[in-house]
Design an enzyme around this catalytic site. Sequence first.
Site, PDB file in Angstrom:
ATOM      1  N   ASP A 206      -6.466  22.884  43.555  1.00  0.00           N
ATOM      2  CA  ASP A 206      -5.814  23.228  44.775  1.00  0.00           C
ATOM      3  C   ASP A 206      -4.420  23.366  44.782  1.00  0.00           C
ATOM      4  OD1 ASP A 206      -5.931  23.940  47.448  1.00  0.00           O
ATOM      5  OD2 ASP A 206      -5.977  21.980  48.299  1.00  0.00           O
ATOM      6  N   GLU A 450     -11.997  14.277  40.621  1.00  0.00           N
ATOM      7  CA  GLU A 450     -13.425  15.345  41.016  1.00  0.00           C
ATOM      8  C   GLU A 450     -13.786  16.112  40.109  1.00  0.00           C
ATOM      9  OE1 GLU A 450     -12.746  17.095  44.802  1.00  0.00           O
ATOM     10  OE2 GLU A 450     -12.164  15.286  45.800  1.00  0.00           O
ATOM     11  N   TYR A 503     -13.634  14.068  53.020  1.00  0.00           N
ATOM     12  CA  TYR A 503     -12.937  15.033  53.918  1.00  0.00           C
ATOM     13  C   TYR A 503     -13.927  14.987  55.340  1.00  0.00           C
ATOM     14  CZ  TYR A 503      -9.115  15.651  51.082  1.00  0.00           C
ATOM     15  OH  TYR A 503      -7.849  15.446  50.233  1.00  0.00           O
ATOM     16  N   GLU A 539      -8.471   9.880  48.814  1.00  0.00           N
ATOM     17  CA  GLU A 539      -7.816  10.909  49.577  1.00  0.00           C
ATOM     18  C   GLU A 539      -8.725  11.173  50.975  1.00  0.00           C
ATOM     19  OE1 GLU A 539      -8.007  14.839  47.713  1.00  0.00           O
ATOM     20  OE2 GLU A 539      -7.329  14.171  45.668  1.00  0.00           O
TER      21      GLU A 539
HETATM   22  C1  GCB Z   1      -9.468  17.442  47.311  1.00  0.00           C
HETATM   23  C2  GCB Z   1      -8.488  17.529  45.907  1.00  0.00           C
HETATM   24  C3  GCB Z   1      -6.973  17.830  46.195  1.00  0.00           C
HETATM   25  C4  GCB Z   1      -6.988  19.021  47.395  1.00  0.00           C
HETATM   26  C5  GCB Z   1      -7.830  18.596  48.649  1.00  0.00           C
HETATM   27  C6  GCB Z   1      -7.712  19.234  49.824  1.00  0.00           C
HETATM   28  O1  GCB Z   1     -10.395  16.675  47.087  1.00  0.00           O
HETATM   29  O2  GCB Z   1      -8.403  16.447  44.949  1.00  0.00           O
HETATM   30  O3  GCB Z   1      -6.687  18.572  45.116  1.00  0.00           O
HETATM   31  O4  GCB Z   1      -5.691  19.644  47.575  1.00  0.00           O
HETATM   32  O5  GCB Z   1      -9.180  18.075  48.413  1.00  0.00           O
HETATM   33  O6  GCB Z   1      -6.958  19.641  50.536  1.00  0.00           O
HETATM   34  O7  GCB Z   1      -8.927  20.260  49.764  1.00  0.00           O
END
Ligand code: GCB
Length: 646
Positions: A206, A450, A503, A539
Site C-alpha cells: 500500500d 504481513e 484495523y 499498526e
Molecule cells: C497495513 C499495512 C500498511 C498499510 C495499512 C493500511 O496493514 O501494513 O502497509 O498501509 O495496513 O493503511 O491499510
Amino acid sequence: MAWTPARGWAVLGPLLWGCALALQGGMLYPRESPSRERKELDGLWSFRADFSASRSHGFEEQWYQRPLRESGPTLDMPVPSSFNDVGQDGQLRSFVGWVWYEREVILPDRWTQDLRTRVVLRIGSAHYYAIVWVNGVHVAEHEGGHLPFEADISKLVQTGPLSSCRVTIAINNTLTPHTLPPGTILYKTDTNKYPKGYFVQDINFDFFNYAGLHRPVLLYTTPTAYIDDITVTTNVDQDTGLVNYQIVIQGSEHFELQVRLLDAEGNVVAQGTGDQGQLQVPAAHLWWPYLMHEDPAYLYSLEVRMTAQTAMGPTADFYTLPIGIRTVAVTESQFLINGKPFYFHGVNKHEDLDIRGRGFDWALLMKDFNLLRWLGANSFRTSHYPYAEEVMQLCDRYGIVVIDECPGVGIVLVESYSNRSLQHHLQVMEEMVRRDKNHPAVVMWSVANEPTSILRPAGSYFKTVITHTKALDPSRPVTFVTNSNYEEDLGVPYVDVICVNSYFSWYHDYGHLEVIELQLQTQFENWHRTYRKPIIQSEYGAETIAGLHQDPPLMFSEEYQKSLLARYHSVLDEKRKEYVVGELIWNFADFMTNQTPQRVVGNKKGIFTRQRQPKSAAFLLRERYWRLANETRAPATGHDVCKAIR
Ligand code: GCB
C-alpha cells in the site's frame, strides 16, 4: 520473442540471483578523515526513460557508450529524488521499465595520479535494479532498492589518468514475484479493451512504487590498504561498559591497528590494538532512548587508525565510528534496554513527500525529527524498507529507537516463497544487517510485514530467514509483523517479539467503534496465550481527511480518528501492565499509494498530513506519549524527564 519488462528483467538482471551469500566489502558509511575524502554527486543529472515498446533500446543502442544527449533528448532530473512526480508527464509518473541517469564528474588530480588512492563510487539506493557504467565500462550491478552498493573505480580513472568521467546508471523499477517487495506484471491481452502490448505493474503493498536515485550518490577515497569493516557490539558489567570490536582490513596483510574510544568531550576513555578486542569503559555513559533518561543518546567515538605496508610503501587509514553502549534483551513479557523495561510509544513512517517522492531531503529529515520529539515519540518502525543511513544516524543522536524492517512486504504469491525468492531475502537481510549493525538506535530487525504466511511454504521460509538473521546478529531480537486476521501464523513461532497490526472498526465493522475494546483484548490474549512472547501493537489507525469534521464521529473525519485511537489506548493501558511492550500508530504522515477506490490521493491515516501539519489526533497522541514517557521512563533517575526535556 518480444521484450517485456518481466522478460527483459530476467535477461538483464539475473546476475545476483542465487549467488552465494557472504557479501563483498564492509559498506562503512563514507566519512571524511585525514585519509579519506568525499565528493557528492547530488544535483541535476541527465535523464531519459526508455519508452520503446520493448524497453530495451537503451541496451540495443548502448546508451552508456556515449553521452546520453547524443542518443536522444534528455530531461534534467534531480538526485536524490524519485523521477515520478517531478514533471508534468503522466506517462513518466507511472512508467515501468528502464530509466537512464547520467552525470559528468570532475576528478581531482590527487585522486587519479596518486596510485596509493582508491576511488569508490557509492550509490545510496537505486530503486529497484541498477546497472552502473563509468565511461562506458560496466562497474556494478545491484538488486534491491533500499540499500547501498559500491564500485571501486580506481583503475578506470587512474588509467590515463582522467580528469573527468561519465557515470551512467540504468535503473529498472519492475517488480516480479521474486523481487523484494514482490509484484507482477499483468498483460492485458483483450484487444477490445486494451491496446496491443498493454501491461500494468500489479503490487500487493500500500505505497507508491517510487523509483529513481533516491539517496545520495557520491565518490569517496581511501588508501589502497584500508579499513573495510568494523563491527561493534556492547555489553554492560555493573557500571563498566564493554565494547567488543572486530575490524576487517583490505589491501594489505601487514598492518597495525590502534583503537581509541573517546567520550563526547573528546577524552580518551579506553584504548586497544589489533583487529579485535574488548574495550572497558569504567562508569560508562549508557546510550538511553529519548525520554527514558535525562541524558539520552550518549555517543562515544571509536577512532580506528591503521598503518600498513603496501607494495607502494607505508600507508595509513583513519575511520571514526560513533557508537553507543547499551544492551537489549527480551523476556516473555518485556523488552529491556539497559536492563530496564522499555515501552515503544512511537510511529510507523514512510520515506515520502510531495514532488521528491521517496528522495532523501535534509529539510524533511529535520522536520520529521522535530515532529517526533514534539510528539514525545521514542521509536519508529522503518515500514516497509530500510531508510536512508542519514536517518539512522540521527536516530542514534536523538535517541529514537528503531525497528529496522526489510522490504519484505506484500509477499502473497506462492512463487514468492520459492528458493529463488528465499535466497534474495537472505541476501537483503545480510545487506541490511551489514549496513545498520553498528547503530545503537536499532534494537530489533523485522524480516517482513504481513506476508500471507498461512501458505504452507511460508513456515520453513520464515524459519530460515529469521534463523539466518539471528545468526548474522545474535545481539538483537528479530520480529516479523503479522496481522490480527491471521489466526495461525507460521512465522511467529520463530520470532522474539510479536508485532501485530489490526484495523478494528476500519477494515471490519465499519463505523462500529464500540467493538474495538473487545476485539483488541481478544487479539492480545490469543497471541500471548499461544506464544508467550511480548507483543507490540505495530499498526492501528483510521483514514482521516484533514479538516473533515463530524460529531458524532463518522469514518474519515478527524473525530473518528481520535475516537478510534482513544479506544485502542484504553486497552493498551491495561495490557501494557502485562505483556504489551509498545504501540506504533499507522501512520506518522499521509503518504502516496497506487490509485484505488479506497484511497483519496494516497493513504490518509497520518496523524500529520503529507505536508507535516497536525490533524487533531496528533495532539491527542502528544498528550498520551508525554504521559507515557513519565510513567515508563527508567526509574533510576527519579527525575521528571519530560519537564527536563520538553
Ligand atoms: C497495513 C499495512 C500498511 C498499510 C495499512 C493500511 O496493514 O501494513 O502497509 O498501509 O495496513 O493503511 O491499510
